[in-house]
Motif scaffolding. Structure first.
Motif, short mmCIF file in Angstrom:
data_model
loop_
_atom_site.label_atom_id
_atom_site.label_comp_id
_atom_site.label_asym_id
_atom_site.label_seq_id
_atom_site.Cartn_x
_atom_site.Cartn_y
_atom_site.Cartn_z
N UNK A 28 0.86 -1.12 0.02
CA UNK A 28 -0.07 0.07 -0.05
C UNK A 28 0.99 1.13 0.07
N UNK A 29 2.00 1.52 -0.82
CA UNK A 29 2.70 2.24 -0.91
C UNK A 29 2.66 2.98 -2.41
N UNK A 30 1.54 2.89 -3.13
CA UNK A 30 1.70 3.05 -4.36
C UNK A 30 2.19 4.41 -4.78
N UNK A 31 1.80 5.44 -3.79
CA UNK A 31 2.03 6.81 -4.20
C UNK A 31 3.44 7.14 -3.99
N UNK A 32 4.49 5.89 -3.70
CA UNK A 32 5.79 6.26 -3.13
C UNK A 32 6.50 6.68 -4.60
N UNK A 33 6.33 6.04 -5.58
CA UNK A 33 6.79 6.35 -6.95
C UNK A 33 6.69 7.87 -7.14
N UNK A 207 7.81 6.46 -15.37
CA UNK A 207 8.38 5.58 -14.16
C UNK A 207 7.19 5.70 -13.35
N UNK A 208 6.58 6.85 -13.03
CA UNK A 208 5.42 6.67 -12.10
C UNK A 208 4.27 5.56 -12.50
N UNK A 209 4.11 5.83 -13.78
CA UNK A 209 2.90 4.96 -14.44
C UNK A 209 3.36 3.60 -14.41
N UNK A 210 4.54 3.29 -14.79
CA UNK A 210 5.10 1.76 -14.74
C UNK A 210 5.06 1.10 -13.67
N UNK B 93 -6.47 -1.45 -3.70
CA UNK B 93 -6.69 -0.56 -2.44
C UNK B 93 -6.86 1.30 -3.29
N UNK B 94 -7.01 2.02 -2.38
CA UNK B 94 -7.44 3.30 -2.64
C UNK B 94 -6.07 4.04 -3.09
N UNK B 95 -4.88 3.64 -2.38
CA UNK B 95 -3.69 4.44 -2.81
C UNK B 95 -3.34 4.03 -4.29
N UNK B 96 -3.26 2.71 -4.56
CA UNK B 96 -2.88 2.20 -6.03
C UNK B 96 -3.96 2.79 -7.02
N UNK B 97 -5.33 2.88 -6.73
CA UNK B 97 -6.34 3.47 -7.58
C UNK B 97 -5.78 5.08 -7.93
N UNK B 98 -5.36 5.58 -6.90
CA UNK B 98 -5.07 7.17 -6.88
C UNK B 98 -3.82 7.24 -7.97
N UNK B 99 -2.84 6.30 -7.49
CA UNK B 99 -1.47 6.51 -8.46
C UNK B 99 -1.97 6.13 -9.93
N UNK B 100 -2.87 5.08 -10.09
CA UNK B 100 -3.16 4.80 -11.52
C UNK B 100 -3.69 5.94 -12.28
N UNK B 101 -4.63 6.38 -11.54
CA UNK B 101 -5.35 7.46 -12.13
C UNK B 101 -4.48 8.73 -12.49
N UNK B 102 -3.73 8.99 -11.38
CA UNK B 102 -2.83 10.45 -11.54
C UNK B 102 -2.08 9.91 -12.85
N UNK B 103 -1.33 8.74 -12.73
CA UNK B 103 -0.26 8.64 -13.98
C UNK B 103 -0.84 8.54 -15.26
N UNK B 104 -1.82 7.71 -15.38
CA UNK B 104 -2.57 7.65 -16.62
C UNK B 104 -3.11 8.80 -17.36
#
Lengths: 291, 446
Positions: A28-33, A207-210, B93-104
């Motif tokens: 749950x640290x997806x935003x770390x990138x 990078x963030x996307x990948x 989870x929400x953090x991944x959903x955020x990151x996906x939406x943001x980057x795409x």
């Protein structure tokens, strides 16, 4: 030949990031990138001010230090009672601000274009080659990212069991005597390395996307970690190839197009995944209703 | 140029006012986002605005700020929908959903941006300026826009404060009461989005995210009440906006947006260290004090139990070495604790003629140790026979056992304790010799 180099670079970035991204998602640290790719800015600027050159090595070291500092700050804030998402948000925005302030203050000395540093262009990769003696060894970025990819593959391969346990059940891992914090930093170090090595040549956004999108795609398709790792690499490579085609067709940014294709792949698995997709779930609900 | 001079400049006044308003609404709305665990939502929304802005430009060909705001708002709305859909329909989870939406979204935005750049009529300059923000270029028109939006946002927050509180802490209960929680959630997101979009042109994508997070986290350190937290967050936000703007006017080439964020970060760091209830410094002090108290109580208990085993030494005293054996604590720690207890008048060091000197209780110390031991043994008894004492409804989280019961309830338990032979053997009533020693000591010290 140039096409091949560009696709190869994209695929290597996609593979190494996608591979590490699986662990980020599980923790749950997806935003770390996203955080690291912004927070390295002060490191790059300082490295440039100190070394006075635009060589890759000092910048890479500066970025690496800043990346690890970010991870360390986030972890310590989290341990002193700040929620993870807030800790990430506070840390990277503060570091990024410092970077922007530095750039603005030393704007005479710094011949740094923000767009150039943070939004590198993958299309220029084939021309930035590495000369070894008199031999032309091919693009530098390919060697750099390839090296990082091999390193992370090797590290994760060696400590696979430990890293897996730390990702799924850190409490259990600590109980059986695995140094959880060490593996956390090891993994985050690899993530910063991959981020730093990639963004100079391909841009932060790719990078963030990948780091997240292929891993999330794989997460919807399987329940097993090894399968997820390979699927995520596959999805990443597929988006690199597809993105190149899209970019040549639209005459647009290659990195952006690769990201868009990765998003498309995620959408496909979101809708059609055999177990977790929308269609499969709707079918299961209907069957359930008839019974 | 001093601060007062720069304040005379009407342009600076507009920028200052605009940034303060931005900090105010960012802080207020950020508090709700922070408490719902959505601090990074602002970051995602800010990035997602790019394709909206580009599409508006592609479709209309104009570079009006108002149209850009609408485009950014629509893109943000789509992004919010995506995030909600991904978290609701999958196990992501929400953090991944955020990151996906943001980057795409941002990737698509980059594609569109370069597409505009490469198209023959295109000229993307200005588009990215809109995203990276230039507070110094705010003019009165922009600030008027900000004032209107901020007033609307703040009044909605005030009017629906009760409902938002419910949404933040217990949405399930709110649904049970018949409030439209889904609608309120969407409304809150929409307000957040509005604040982000308005802030974009002033401080830019990344820094707008900070304006939503930092003041809210800072305010959390100073209060436990939502109402005061929201007010404090607004205050911190406005203060950061003011300080950042003032600083940036003093030094040439200092950008306003990052300075605002750095001011907010300074507030955060100060609170992290020095907030009286949650700050690291006071937490450390409290921890040390607690450790000292526990150590002293342990030593008192150990001394008591040692005398219990060898009552003959009660008046001669106990040597530190035997106490070390009894308590298992290192000698130095023990000495420190004993000296502290001596200062408090709990124990005394007695040199009786010819024999080895030792530590004895004072009257107060004996009474205190007796209480501690009794309490400890009653807890032991309670945990041994928990079923038996269920009718007493004792709160196991409280340290005090005796105080939770009336004497009639306590009597049978004390009998049980006696049947185990665990009644504290030394009477709490001071021995006449101890009383005499006490009096002598007081006489000497006075």
């Amino acid at each position: 030949m140039n096409t091949l180099w560009i696709i190869l670079t994209g695929a290597l970035v996609a593979a190494s990031c996608g591979f590490l991204g699986c662990f980020l998602i599980l923790r749950r640290m997806a935003m770390l990138g996203d955080a690291i790719s912004h927070a390295v800015l002060p490191g790059i600027v300082l490295a440039f001010l100190v070394s006075g050159s635009r060589d890759t090595l000092p910048m890479l070291i500066g970025a690496m230090v800043a990346g690890l500092l970010t991870v360390f700050l986030i972890q310590s804030l989290h341990q002193s009672g700040v929620k993870t998402d807030a800790a990430i948000g506070v840390t990277f925005t503060a570091l990024f601000s410092i970077g922007v302030v530095l750039v603005s203050l030393y704007t005479q000395q710094v011949d740094l274009d923000l767009d150039c540093v943070l939004y590198g262009e993958i299309a220029y990769v084939p021309w930035d080659t590495w000369q070894w003696g008199t031999m032309d060894m091919g693009p530098r970025a390919v060697w750099l990212i390839g090296g990082v990819f091999l390193l992370s593959l090797l590290t994760v391969g060696l400590f696979y069991k430990e890293i897996k346990l730390c990702s799924f059940d850190p409490a259990m891992a600590a109980a059986v005597g695995i140094p959880v914090l060490f593996f956390h930093y090891l993994l985050m170090g690899l993530v910063s390395l991959a981020t730093v090595a990639s963004f100079e040549s391909v841009g932060a956004i790719l990078v963030v996307a990948m780091l997240v999108v292929p891993a999330a795609t794989a997460y919807l398709l399987t329940d097993r970690l090894p399968v997820m790792l390979f699927l995520s690499m596959g999805a990443g490579i597929l988006s690199a190839g597809g993105g190149y085609l899209l970019a040549t067709w639209l005459d647009s940014s290659i990195a952006g197009a690769m990201t868009a294709v990765a998003g498309l792949l995620f959408l496909l698995s979101f809708v059609f995944s055999p177990r977790y997709g929308l269609v499969a779930k709707a079918l299961a609900r209907r069957r359930f209703r008839y019974e | 140029m001093n601060v007062w001079m720069s304040l005379q400049d009407p342009n600076t006044q507009w920028v200052l006012f605009g940034c303060m308003l931005l900090g105010l609404s960012g802080g207020v709305l950020g508090s709700f986002a922070f408490l719902r665990g959505r601090s990074l939502m602002g970051d995602a929304l800010a990035h997602a605005a790019l394709p909206g802005v580009c599409l508006v430009y592609l479709l209309t060909g104009s570079k009006s700020v108002g149209l850009f705001l609408i485009g950014a708002a629509i893109a943000g709305l789509v992004a919010t929908t995506c995030i909600t859909a991904i978290t609701r329909h999958t196990r992501i989870k929400e953090d991944t959903a955020l990151a996906i939406t943001l980057s795409v979204f941002f990737g698509i935005g980059i594609v569109l941006l370069t597409f505009i750049q490469h198209s023959p009529t295109g000229n993307q300059s200005g588009l990215d300026k809109f995203l990276f923000g230039q507070a110094a270029s705010l003019v009165s028109g922009d600030v008027t826009q900000m004032i209107i939006v901020s007033i609307v946002l703040l009044s909605i927050t005030t009017l629906l404060f009760k409902e938002f509180t419910l949404l933040t802490f217990d949405p399930g209960y709110g649904r049970g009461l018949g409030f439209p929680m889904g609608l309120l959630d969407s409304l809150l997101m929409l307000m957040l989005l509005t604040a982000v979009v308005i802030g974009l042109q002033a401080v830019g994508v990344v820094l707008m995210a900070a304006m939503l997070i930092a003041p809210a986290v800072t305010a959390r350190y100073w209060t436990d009440r939502l109402s005061s937290m929201v007010i404090l967050a607004g205050l911190f936000g406005a203060l950061s906006g003011m300080l950042g703007t003032l600083f940036s006017t003093q030094v040439e080439n200092l950008p306003t947006g990052p300075m605002i964020v750095l001011a907010a970060t300074c507030f955060f760091l100060f609170s992290l260290l020095f907030s009286p209830r949650r700050g690291l410094l006071f937490r450390l002090l409290r921890f040390l004090r607690l450790r000292k108290t526990i150590l002293e109580e342990d030593v008192l208990c150990a001394l008591y139990e040692w005398f219990e085993l060898s009552p003959a030494h009660f008046l001669k005293g106990c040597s530190p070495e035997s106490l070390m054996e009894k308590s298992g604590k290192p000698l130095r720690t023990l000495r420190r604790a004993l000296l502290a207890l001596q200062r408090k008048g709990m124990v005394d060091y007695r040199k009786s003629g010819g024999e080895q000197p030792g530590w004895i209780f004072t009257a107060a110390g004996l009474q205190h140790a007796h209480q501690l031991i009794l309490n400890q043994r009653l807890w032991d008894l309670y945990w041994m026979n928990e079923q038996q004492y269920q009718a007493l409804s004792i709160d196991p989280n409280k340290g005090d056992f005796v105080g939770q019961l009336v004497p009639e309830q306590l009597a049978p338990i004390l009998r049980d304790l006696d049947s185990y032979g665990l009644t504290p053997k030394l009477s709490a009533i001071p021995h006449p010799v101890i009383t005499r020693i006490d009096q002598k000591r007081k006489g000497v010290s006075v």
